[in-house]
Design a protein around this motif. Structure first.
Motif, short mmCIF file in Angstrom:
data_model
loop_
_atom_site.label_atom_id
_atom_site.label_comp_id
_atom_site.label_asym_id
_atom_site.label_seq_id
_atom_site.Cartn_x
_atom_site.Cartn_y
_atom_site.Cartn_z
N HIS A 54 -19.61 -2.62 30.16
CA HIS A 54 -20.94 -2.15 30.54
C HIS A 54 -21.15 -0.72 30.02
CE1 HIS A 54 -21.10 -5.65 33.15
NE2 HIS A 54 -19.92 -5.30 33.62
N PRO A 55 -21.80 -0.59 28.85
CA PRO A 55 -22.04 0.74 28.30
C PRO A 55 -23.15 1.47 29.04
CG PRO A 55 -23.05 -0.93 26.91
CD PRO A 55 -22.28 -1.67 27.98
N VAL A 56 -23.04 2.80 29.10
CA VAL A 56 -24.13 3.64 29.57
C VAL A 56 -24.57 4.52 28.41
CG1 VAL A 56 -23.35 3.63 31.97
CG2 VAL A 56 -22.55 5.43 30.42
N ARG A 57 -25.74 5.08 28.52
CA ARG A 57 -26.27 5.92 27.45
C ARG A 57 -25.36 7.13 27.21
NH1 ARG A 57 -30.38 9.81 26.99
NH2 ARG A 57 -30.71 9.81 29.25
N SER A 58 -25.22 7.52 25.96
CA SER A 58 -24.36 8.66 25.63
C SER A 58 -24.98 9.48 24.52
CB SER A 58 -22.97 8.18 25.20
OG SER A 58 -23.02 7.54 23.93
N ILE A 59 -24.48 10.70 24.37
CA ILE A 59 -24.90 11.60 23.30
C ILE A 59 -23.66 12.13 22.60
CG2 ILE A 59 -27.05 12.28 24.43
CD1 ILE A 59 -25.64 14.82 25.38
N ASN A 68 -18.06 10.75 22.42
CA ASN A 68 -19.43 10.65 22.88
C ASN A 68 -19.48 10.97 24.37
OD1 ASN A 68 -20.01 9.60 20.28
ND2 ASN A 68 -21.72 8.48 21.14
N ALA A 69 -20.38 11.83 24.75
CA ALA A 69 -20.51 12.23 26.16
C ALA A 69 -21.48 11.28 26.86
CB ALA A 69 -21.01 13.67 26.26
N ALA A 70 -21.00 10.63 27.91
CA ALA A 70 -21.81 9.68 28.64
C ALA A 70 -22.82 10.38 29.53
CB ALA A 70 -20.92 8.78 29.51
N VAL A 71 -23.96 9.75 29.69
CA VAL A 71 -24.92 10.18 30.71
C VAL A 71 -24.50 9.49 32.00
CG1 VAL A 71 -27.31 10.17 31.45
CG2 VAL A 71 -26.74 10.46 29.02
N PRO A 72 -24.00 10.23 33.00
CA PRO A 72 -23.43 9.59 34.19
C PRO A 72 -24.38 8.59 34.84
CG PRO A 72 -22.97 11.94 34.19
CD PRO A 72 -23.93 11.69 33.07
N GLY A 73 -23.79 7.49 35.27
CA GLY A 73 -24.58 6.44 35.91
C GLY A 73 -23.71 5.23 36.17
N VAL A 74 -24.25 4.28 36.90
CA VAL A 74 -23.52 3.04 37.23
C VAL A 74 -24.45 1.86 36.94
CG1 VAL A 74 -22.36 1.70 39.01
CG2 VAL A 74 -22.19 4.21 39.03
N PRO A 75 -24.10 1.01 35.98
CA PRO A 75 -24.92 -0.17 35.71
C PRO A 75 -24.99 -1.10 36.93
CG PRO A 75 -23.35 0.22 33.93
CD PRO A 75 -22.96 1.13 35.06
N ASP A 76 -26.11 -1.79 37.09
CA ASP A 76 -26.29 -2.69 38.23
C ASP A 76 -25.21 -3.78 38.27
OD1 ASP A 76 -28.50 -1.27 38.99
OD2 ASP A 76 -29.94 -2.62 38.02
N ASP A 77 -24.72 -4.17 37.09
CA ASP A 77 -23.72 -5.24 37.04
C ASP A 77 -22.43 -4.86 37.76
OD1 ASP A 77 -25.43 -6.84 35.65
OD2 ASP A 77 -24.56 -6.44 33.68
N ILE A 78 -22.13 -3.57 37.81
CA ILE A 78 -20.92 -3.12 38.51
C ILE A 78 -21.09 -3.33 40.01
CG2 ILE A 78 -19.45 -1.13 39.05
CD1 ILE A 78 -19.05 -2.22 36.25
N THR A 90 -10.76 9.27 33.74
CA THR A 90 -11.29 10.58 33.35
C THR A 90 -11.74 11.32 34.59
OG1 THR A 90 -13.12 11.69 32.22
CG2 THR A 90 -13.51 9.45 32.96
N PRO A 91 -11.57 12.64 34.64
CA PRO A 91 -12.12 13.39 35.77
C PRO A 91 -13.56 13.86 35.53
CG PRO A 91 -10.77 14.84 34.44
CD PRO A 91 -10.71 13.48 33.79
N PHE A 92 -14.07 13.63 34.33
CA PHE A 92 -15.38 14.15 33.97
C PHE A 92 -16.46 13.06 34.04
CE2 PHE A 92 -12.22 16.73 31.58
CZ PHE A 92 -12.41 17.90 32.27
N LEU A 93 -17.70 13.40 33.73
CA LEU A 93 -18.83 12.53 33.54
C LEU A 93 -18.70 11.18 34.24
CD1 LEU A 93 -19.51 13.52 29.83
CD2 LEU A 93 -20.60 14.40 31.90
N LEU A 94 -18.16 10.16 33.57
CA LEU A 94 -18.06 8.85 34.19
C LEU A 94 -17.00 8.82 35.29
CD1 LEU A 94 -18.69 6.42 31.21
CD2 LEU A 94 -20.19 6.99 33.13
N GLY A 95 -16.07 9.76 35.26
CA GLY A 95 -15.15 9.89 36.39
C GLY A 95 -15.89 10.27 37.66
N LEU A 96 -16.87 11.15 37.51
CA LEU A 96 -17.71 11.52 38.65
C LEU A 96 -18.56 10.34 39.12
CD1 LEU A 96 -18.84 15.08 37.55
CD2 LEU A 96 -17.30 14.52 39.43
N SER A 97 -19.04 9.54 38.18
CA SER A 97 -19.79 8.34 38.56
C SER A 97 -18.90 7.39 39.35
CB SER A 97 -20.31 7.62 37.30
OG SER A 97 -21.27 8.40 36.63
N GLY A 98 -17.65 7.25 38.91
CA GLY A 98 -16.72 6.39 39.63
C GLY A 98 -16.43 6.90 41.02
#
Length: 368
Positions: A54-59, A68-78, A90-98
């Motif tokens: 499940h990819p999230v938007r990144s820059i 690529n740096a993810a834009v933090p978020g959680v897809p509905d499928d999760i 990871t402790p960053f970005l998606l780690g914070l989302s988790g």
């Protein structure tokens, strides 16, 4: 029925490195045991997601081209997958989302510790800024890991490091593990011919990310004047500097660039010695992959390599940053490579990924 574990990582395909490989391999083995690991990762146009990806938007990350740096978020499928546990890599970005997902859904959080974040200060700070950036990275690392129910590290030295910086959360050692179905001795004639490696000299090589923190320049410095061919596989931000250094050295150096994972068993098998001067490894998976192919390792006596490389059995170690001592380790490993090869092959089962996933399952059950 196996457990469902939601995985969050800032590093995934098409980037190929130790974290990506570990996440992929654990997911595959977990699925074979009847479980699910839906994964959240930074999406790119260069990779088409498969089932439970499940990819999230990144820059693009401005300081490091391959990331690529993810834009933090959680897809509905999760959320729909109703995971029993969250595992972040990871402790960053998606780690914070988790972390936020685990807290909001009342499930345990397991955090894998792959890399000392302070070691990457070189990418974003120079001079007097480097020290405060390192301190801030360690403080943040401690803050994040102390919010997990369990921290997973790949080696005992990594556990010791976390205790030293003040991580109080329970820490379990779960080696990343080597896919011994893939990594073993293979015929190297086609690979050697394709890359012009039949030089008549011993081959000393490294493959992996060419990062400044890996201190790969020590390989060129240590082999300067030796009658060997040095082979670098992989790529990264430090490659240009490394190529300039190699051009001025009295040693035959070849840069193969990025290698497909299918080529790695032949690469490892072709080498007489795998050289690994990085002082910042939490396990050093490429060293274990080389060993599984029967290739001994000359490494520095620092970080996890102090445990990963067993002196006199799978290779030899030297103090970090000491080119003369590293050269001696390479020379001794070359001299004893036949006996060391047999020891390496004898240890294949002990480092397999199946043992790692057995341990990972035990960690999950502790929390569930």
């Amino acid at each position: 029925m196996g457990r469902t574990v939601a995985v969050f990582t800032d590093t995934y395909l098409p980037t190929v490195n130790g974290v990506t490989y570990t996440v992929q391999t654990w997911r595959k083995r977990w699925a074979e045991r009847g479980g699910r690991m839906p994964i959240v990762y930074p999406g790119t146009n260069d990779y088409e997601p498969g089932e439970d990806e499940h990819p999230v938007r990144s820059i693009e990350f401005p300081f490091y081209d391959e990331f690529n740096a993810a834009v933090p978020g959680v897809p509905d499928d999760i959320t729909a997958a109703d995971p029993e546990l969250v595992h972040t890599h990871t402790p960053f970005l998606l780690g914070l989302s988790g972390l936020r997902f685990a807290r909001s859904h009342g499930v345990p959080l397991v955090a894998s510790y792959h890399t000392p974040t302070a070691e990457y200060a070189d990418y974003i700070a120079e001079g007097w800024l480097r020290s405060p950036v390192e301190r801030a990275a360690r403080a943040y690392e401690k803050w994040y890991l102390n919010r997990a129910e369990m921290v997973v590290v790949p080696s005992e030295p990594a556990r010791h490091h976390l205790r030293e910086i003040g991580v109080r959360t329970a820490v379990e050692v779960v080696p990343n593990g080597v896919d011994t179905d893939r990594f073993g001795p293979v015929d190297t004639s086609r690979f050697a011919e394709a890359h012009d490696l039949d030089t008549g000299k011993p081959l000393v090589g490294y493959t992996g990310r060419h990062g400044y923190e890996k201190q790969l320049d020590l390989i060129v410095e240590a082999t300067d004047g030796m009658d060997v061919t040095v082979v670098f596989g992989g790529d990264g931000p430090a490659r240009d500097r490394l190529e300039k250094q190699a051009a001025d050295a009295d040693v035959d150096v070849r840069f193969l660039g990025f290698l497909d994972r299918e080529d790695l068993p032949a690469f490892y098998s072709a080498l007489d010695v795998f050289a690994f001067p990085s002082p910042v490894e939490t396990q050093g998976l490429v060293a274990l992959e080389a060993n599984a192919c029967g290739t001994p390792v000359a490494a520095v006596d620092a970080g996890a390599l102090s445990d990963t490389v067993v002196t006199g059995e799978t290779g030899y170690r030297a103090p970090p940053g000491d080119a003369d001592r590293f050269r001696a380790a390479i020379e001794r490993t070359l001299a004893e490579r036949d006996a060391l090869r047999e020891h390496c092959l004898d240890r294949r089962d002990a480092v397999s990924v199946d043992h790692a996933v057995d341990k990972l399952s035990e960690v999950y059950e502790m929390l569930l």
